[in-house]
Design a protein around this motif. Structure first.
Motif, PDB file in Angstrom:
ATOM      1  N   PRO B  83       3.481   7.185  -0.968  1.00 23.01           N
ATOM      2  CA  PRO B  83       3.272   6.072  -1.910  1.00 23.01           C
ATOM      3  C   PRO B  83       1.939   6.216  -2.641  1.00 23.01           C
ATOM      4  N   LEU B  84       0.949   6.770  -1.954  1.00 20.18           N
ATOM      5  CA  LEU B  84      -0.364   6.964  -2.559  1.00 20.18           C
ATOM      6  C   LEU B  84      -0.281   7.929  -3.735  1.00 20.18           C
ATOM      7  N   GLN B  87       1.420   6.324  -6.644  1.00 18.08           N
ATOM      8  CA  GLN B  87       0.482   5.442  -7.333  1.00 18.08           C
ATOM      9  C   GLN B  87      -0.416   6.231  -8.259  1.00 18.08           C
ATOM     10  N   TYR B  95       6.844  -4.771  -2.950  1.00 21.53           N
ATOM     11  CA  TYR B  95       7.933  -4.814  -1.992  1.00 21.53           C
ATOM     12  C   TYR B  95       8.383  -6.239  -1.727  1.00 21.53           C
ATOM     13  N   VAL B  98       5.362  -9.217   1.094  1.00 23.15           N
ATOM     14  CA  VAL B  98       4.080  -8.985   0.436  1.00 23.15           C
ATOM     15  C   VAL B  98       3.270  -8.030   1.303  1.00 23.15           C
ATOM     16  N   ASN B  99       2.938  -6.865   0.750  1.00 26.64           N
ATOM     17  CA  ASN B  99       2.186  -5.893   1.519  1.00 26.64           C
ATOM     18  C   ASN B  99       0.726  -5.904   1.129  1.00 26.64           C
ATOM     19  N   LEU B 100       0.070  -6.991   1.488  1.00 23.20           N
ATOM     20  CA  LEU B 100      -1.366  -7.113   1.254  1.00 23.20           C
ATOM     21  C   LEU B 100      -1.990  -7.533   2.583  1.00 23.20           C
ATOM     22  N   ILE B 101      -3.296  -7.767   2.562  1.00 22.33           N
ATOM     23  CA  ILE B 101      -3.979  -8.146   3.795  1.00 22.33           C
ATOM     24  C   ILE B 101      -4.241  -9.656   3.749  1.00 22.33           C
ATOM     25  N   ARG B 163      -2.455  -6.453  -8.451  1.00 18.66           N
ATOM     26  CA  ARG B 163      -3.042  -5.243  -7.884  1.00 18.66           C
ATOM     27  C   ARG B 163      -2.353  -4.000  -8.442  1.00 18.66           C
TER      28      ARG B 163
END
Lengths: 314, 518
Positions: B83-84, B87, B95, B98-101, B163
């Motif tokens: 994925p990096l 990007q 996704y 939610v793939n955040l912190i 983001r």
């Protein structure tokens, strides 16, 4: 002020309040003794400086969602290594440098195992703990005095070595955790490793560096310890990692990672130290310290959970 | 080096995937698929279960590497391996979850990994400015120093998009971003997507909600069984044709069928229905529905993947906690969100995912078989070993389970036979109502026929059955009535003469026309 009372800083502010209250309460109890003196505060810092450094290193690992059980052994290893090499005529800068390099190497090895093979940190660092303790005993299974003039002169320093080490560790940790990408990545990895991966953060590198960092702090604590005790002792630091974990947790860092502050850890160490001082002042059996810490730990964990649930519900 | 003549940028697609093949052990998940996305286009990728949608997305976003085929972004050949890397090429993905912190601030979630640094220090003010700017592109103003989890999922989703956009992306991939959003939130998201499209971004959109596909997309690509069915402009692609293409049917035969299904109506059964669910629903999962099933009746749940079939089954059985409505079985109230209560009332549920939610692979056929019965009887009324063996042997015989003996480990049986053991498990508990969710998935034709015969037999013996299958034809054949579902809501019922596959499809398609027309 608004930030201090906001949901994120509130637990930290509350812990700070506990430290002050604990200090005042003990003062009220021992009002006829010399509790409210500079000496007591100074001892509080000096006697807990080494633990303070260890706990700061531990904060890094716990923030990343891991744990490190090897740091107590590392302190003993550095002590014995320093005493032995100084006895053979090594210069203090060389000894200190070698100690720190050994720390980083051990930590990087453990971090590599954890990050590359997805091994549980508990097991890997338990291995590290036995390994370092064993190597220490292999070098020397007793106590060696340090007689090097530089070490002996440390008593005349403007700042006590333990207090100095704690301060240095605190400043370095504050910088790393709050003002570098590495530090923020630690929070991210601890918050959600899966998300950190998908966000394109260097998870592997961060994990390795976190363990290297923690062991570096542990080696640094070992150096400070050898200045304080003027000896290397193979039984030094047994179970000290547990005190460090307790201080970190009492300081408000979540064991699951991703949430917590170094400042909280400092407060956590101070709380442990205050309990110890108070029990010495009360002149009761020192095992009460353990009981006190045990109960406090449970209360704090419960309290944190309660605060957390309130914050999450909002 | 001589440059080959470049066509004008307007005519080259932003993304061009050609002849993509992805092989997994035993399955060819993608078999020479072509997929193109142009700049300033929202492109929906559609398909049923196993069509290859998610595999194609994973190849595109670097989760999987392709086995064959070519991938061009902006005319450059790309082969992202993570994925990096994707990007880095300009492909950002948002996704379903939610793939955040969640614990970090909004600002930090947007700039994480790309913070501005000054003299070795992160510049937090610049970070907040950067985050504000990124959110402003979406017309969003937030307190960026508040932690992410203080905002709703919809806002968190927007932050994820902010983001993604902050990463200089040219292609935005949205994998079911709307599944946990309510209508207003979806409308807001779509507003943002339209703006981004008008800015020239290419957007790939995947959803199970057919309605949303028509609200937002410019182009629709349909996959089926790992192959490309075709690409159509959304405006010229009728709903019925889309559904037919997804199911692999001939659209011509469907358009003639009358859309005349009966409107939603209560069952006019003479005797009281055995199962009664009134206004059963759960936010984000199923809009409230009424369900009634009589004794000896088979109710089929018809609809496409994601229409709400399984969601209804899970609510009935209490696997998910309903937030509205009530369920009664034979006059006994079933407590919300408590499968034990449902079992005690006489309900059985054979789940869709046999491997994960059904069998316990390490246990024997006998042990798997008695599970539901044992749980119904409770800890203190254990079934003796002899009784267990007799029971196991009886059902092995009755259902024709192909196993040398009852002590064989269930994981060693074929899919069809495992399914029969699961059925036997519930039959042994003697339920009065059995919910069968995709009982025929992944088993061979012969076993399918046997399962269907078994359903007919149960019905004849007075058991009530709720039957779910992706094969509409099976639903039509085995059900007395069919409840048609679409986009997490009940559309109505088909029975008697009108109970045909065509009518069911027409019903699903026309519902969409009504909704979007009105």
């Amino acid at each position: 002020m608004r930030r201090l009372l906001g949901p994120r800083m509130l637990p930290l502010a509350a812990t700070g309040l506990v430290v002050v209250l604990l200090y005042l309460a003990a003062g009220a109890k021992f009002h006829d003794s010399n509790w409210f003196t500079y000496r007591v505060l100074r001892d509080l810092v000096v006697n807990n400086g080494v633990l303070g450094v260890l706990a700061i290193g531990m904060t890094f690992v716990i923030l990343s969602g891991g744990i490190d059980l090897s740091i107590g052994s590392t302190v003993a290893f550095v002590g014995i290594l320093s005493a032995t090499l100084l006895g053979q005529g090594w210069s203090p800068p060389a000894v200190i440098t070698l100690s720190l390099v050994c720390g980083v190497a051990l930590g990087a090895l453990m971090g590599w195992l954890v990050a590359s093979f997805d091994l549980p940190p508990f097991m890997v660092t338990l291995g590290g703990m036995f390994l370092m303790r064993g190597v220490t005993l292999l070098i020397n299974d007793s106590q060696i005095a340090i007689t090097h003039p530089t070490y002996l002169a440390s008593g005349k320093w403007p700042i006590h070595p333990a207090a100095g080490a704690w301060l240095i560790a605190l400043v370095v940790a504050l910088y790393l955790l709050h003002y570098t990408r590495f530090g923020r990545n630690i929070y991210a990895v601890g918050g959600s490793e899966q998300s950190a991966l998908l966000m394109g953060l260097p998870v592997w590198r961060t994990k390795v560096a976190v363990y290297a960092c923690c062991s570096l702090f542990a080696a640094f604590a070992g150096v400070a310890q050898s200045f304080v005790s003027l000896s290397g002792d193979s039984t030094q630091g047994v179970a000290q990692e547990m005190d460090a974990i307790a201080a970190v947790v009492i300081g408000g860092t979540l064991l699951t990672g991703g949430r917590g502050y170094v400042a909280g850890t400092v407060l956590g160490v101070l709380i442990l130290g205050l309990i110890q001082s108070a029990i010495i002042f009360a002149n009761i059996n020192s095992w009460w310290t353990r009981i006190g810490i045990g109960l406090l730990l449970l209360i704090f964990v419960l309290l944190q959970r309660a605060i957390q649930q309130r914050v999450d519900r909002q | 080096m001589a440059q080959p003549p470049q066509p004008s940028p307007e005519s080259t697609p932003l993304l061009s995937m050609t002849g993509i093949v992805k092989q997994f052990p035993g399955v060819r998940a993608l078999d020479g698929v072509d997929f193109q996305v142009r700049r300033g286009e929202i492109h929906s990728l559609m398909g049923q279960n196993g069509a290859g949608k998610s595999t194609l997305l994973k190849v595109l976003t670097g989760v999987y590497t392709r086995d064959a085929g070519q991938m061009l972004l902006d005319g450059r050949v790309i082969s992202p391996r993570s994925p990096l890397e994707a990007q880095g090429e300009g492909i950002s993905t948002v996704y379903q979850e939610v793939n955040l912190i969640p614990d970090l601030s909004v600002a930090e979630n947007i700039v994480l990994g790309r913070q501005t640094q000054r003299f070795g220090f992160i510049d937090w003010r610049a970070a907040r400015r950067q985050a504000d700017a990124a959110l402003a592109r979406l017309d969003l103003q937030l307190d960026v120093s508040a932690s992410l989890n203080s905002y709703s999922i919809a806002i968190q989703q927007m932050v994820a998009i902010a983001r993604a956009l902050d990463e200089e992306c040219s292609l935005l991939v949205l994998d079911e971003p709307t599944s946990s959003l309510d209508q207003q939130e979806v409308a807001r998201l779509f507003g943002v997507l339209r703006r981004l499209r008008d800015d020239g971004l290419g957007i790939v959109f995947v959803t199970h909600f057919l309605d949303q596909v028509y609200q937002i997309s410019d182009t629709i690509t349909v996959l089926r069984n790992g192959r490309l069915v075709g690409e159509w402009p959304a405006a010229e692609f009728s709903r019925i044709e889309l559904i037919a293409r997804m199911l692999g049917r001939d659209p011509a035969s469907l358009t003639e069928a009358e859309a005349g299904a009966a409107p939603p109506s209560p069952v006019a059964a003479a005797e009281a229905a055995r199962l009664v669910a009134h206004q059963l629903g759960r936010r984000g999962q199923l809009q409230p529905v009424d369900v009634e099933v009589g004794a000896g009746e088979v109710l089929g749940l018809g609809g496409l993947l994601g229409s709400g079939r399984t969601e209804l089954a899970r609510l009935l059985f209490g696997l998910d906690r309903a937030d509205s409505g009530r369920v009664e079985l034979a006059g006994r109230a079933v407590r919300r969100g408590q499968p034990r209560s449902a079992i005690a009332a006489g309900m059985g549920y054979s789940s869709e995912d046999r491997k994960v939610e059904g069998i316990i692979p390490e246990l024997s056929v006998r042990e798997n078989l008695i599970l539901a019965l044992a749980s119904k009887r409770g800890l203190w009324r254990r079934l003796g070993r002899a009784a267990q063996e007799a029971l196991a042997d009886r059902y092995i015989q009755a259902l024709g389970i192909a196993t040398p003996d009852a002590e064989k480990r269930i994981s060693e049986l074929s899919g069809g036979n495992q399914q029969k053991v699961l059925l036997a498990r519930w039959l042994a508990a003697e339920p009065s109502l059995l919910i069968l969710d995709e009982p025929t998935r992944g088993i061979d034709v012969g076993a399918k026929a046997e399962i269907m015969a078994l359903v007919a037999d149960l019905k004849a013996r007075g058991m009530s059955v709720v039957f779910i299958s992706s094969e509409l034809e099976e639903v039509v054949r085995s059900s007395d009535r069919i409840m048609v579902l679409c986009d997490r809501a009940a559309l109505g019922e088909l029975r008697g003469e009108s109970k045909t596959e065509q009518a069911m499809l027409a019903r699903i398609a026309s519902a969409h026309q009504e909704v979007s027309g009105g």
